[in-house]
Design an enzyme around this catalytic site. Structure first.
Site, PDB file in Angstrom:
ATOM      1  CB  SER A   1      -0.919   0.022   1.222  1.00 27.17           C
ATOM      2  OG  SER A   1      -1.695  -1.142   1.297  1.00 27.17           O
ATOM      3  CD  GLN A   2      -0.901   6.952  -1.530  1.00 28.64           C
ATOM      4  OE1 GLN A   2      -2.051   6.543  -1.420  1.00 28.64           O
ATOM      5  NE2 GLN A   2      -0.620   8.175  -1.921  1.00 28.64           N
TER       6      GLN A   2
END
Ligand code: SAH
Length: 212
Positions: free
Chosen positions: A60-61
């Site tokens: 994930s970012q």
């Protein structure tokens, strides 16, 4: 070099976007994100977007990991359930913020490599198992916090049942259009709050995965 990139990531991508929880910022500064991505992607480990981790999945970012961690309001004493271990990055961040993290990953190879990586990096309070997150981890329930990093069409009932009283569940929900939501449970009553629009990989069912 990597440390300064990590510091810059925390300042520009996370603090400047409104995450101010000091424990969350410290955890994001500590976890060496470059050790969770493939050697090929190392130079991009502190960039502002998700990266591939194999098997069609992503890490994930950073901002989303920090946002979800802040929403969980952890103070170090909680038992956390994470659905979707992936490479184990978010589990590592959560392990610095809570007492214990139980993490379930449906793709066996990812679960095994994340468990090994977390062990090698000495994250001792994270427990990873291969399994279907829709079933939760009943032997370890109830949980103070449940966090999903894959998006189901709606919050699975089983997971709501495994949330303890006073607990918080943070999850992306929806298929094409997904919203990040936060559910709190007080005296058996669930309240639901919408946070923002997001884009996560879908939370799949075991059967779908095996056939696909
Ligand atoms: N937490 C990760 C994000 C991983 S991406 C991070 O730190 O960046 C989401 C992961 O959820 C994928 O690895 C995917 O295989 C997994 N997943 C999808 N459906 C699942 C399910 N039903 N149960 C457990 N894991 C699931």
């Amino acid at each position: 070099m990597l440390e300064s990139l990590r510091e810059k990531m925390v300042k520009k991508q996370i603090e400047d976007r409104g995450i101010h929880n000091k424990r969350v910022l410290d955890a994001m500064r500590k976890v060496e994100r470059h050790k969770f991505v493939s050697a090929r992607d190392m130079s991009e480990a502190y960039a502002d977007y998700p990266l591939p981790i194999g098997y069609g999945q992503t890490i994930s970012q950073p901002y989303i990991v920090a946002l979800m961690a802040e929403l969980c309001a952890l103070d170090g004493f909680e038992k956390v359930l994470e659905i979707g271990t992936g490479c184990g990055y978010q589990a590592a961040v959560l392990s610095l913020l809570a007492k214990e993290v139980y993490s379930i990953e449906i793709i066996e190879q990812l679960a095994k490599s994340a468990a090994k990586r977390l062990g090698d990096l000495k994250y001792k309070n994270v427990f990873v198992k291969t399994g279907d997150g829709y079933k939760g981890w009943p032997e370890k329930a109830p949980f103070d916090v449940i966090i999903l990093s894959a998006s189901p069409p709606d919050v699975p009932k089983t997971l709501l049942e495994q949330l303890g009283d006073g607990g918080v569940l943070v999850a992306p929900v929806g298929e094409y259009f997904q919203e990040l939501i936060k559910i709190e449970k007080h005296n058996g009553i669930y309240s639901r709050e919408k946070i923002t629009y997001v884009r996560f990989v879908p939370m799949v069912h075991e059967t779908v995965r095996k056939e696909g």
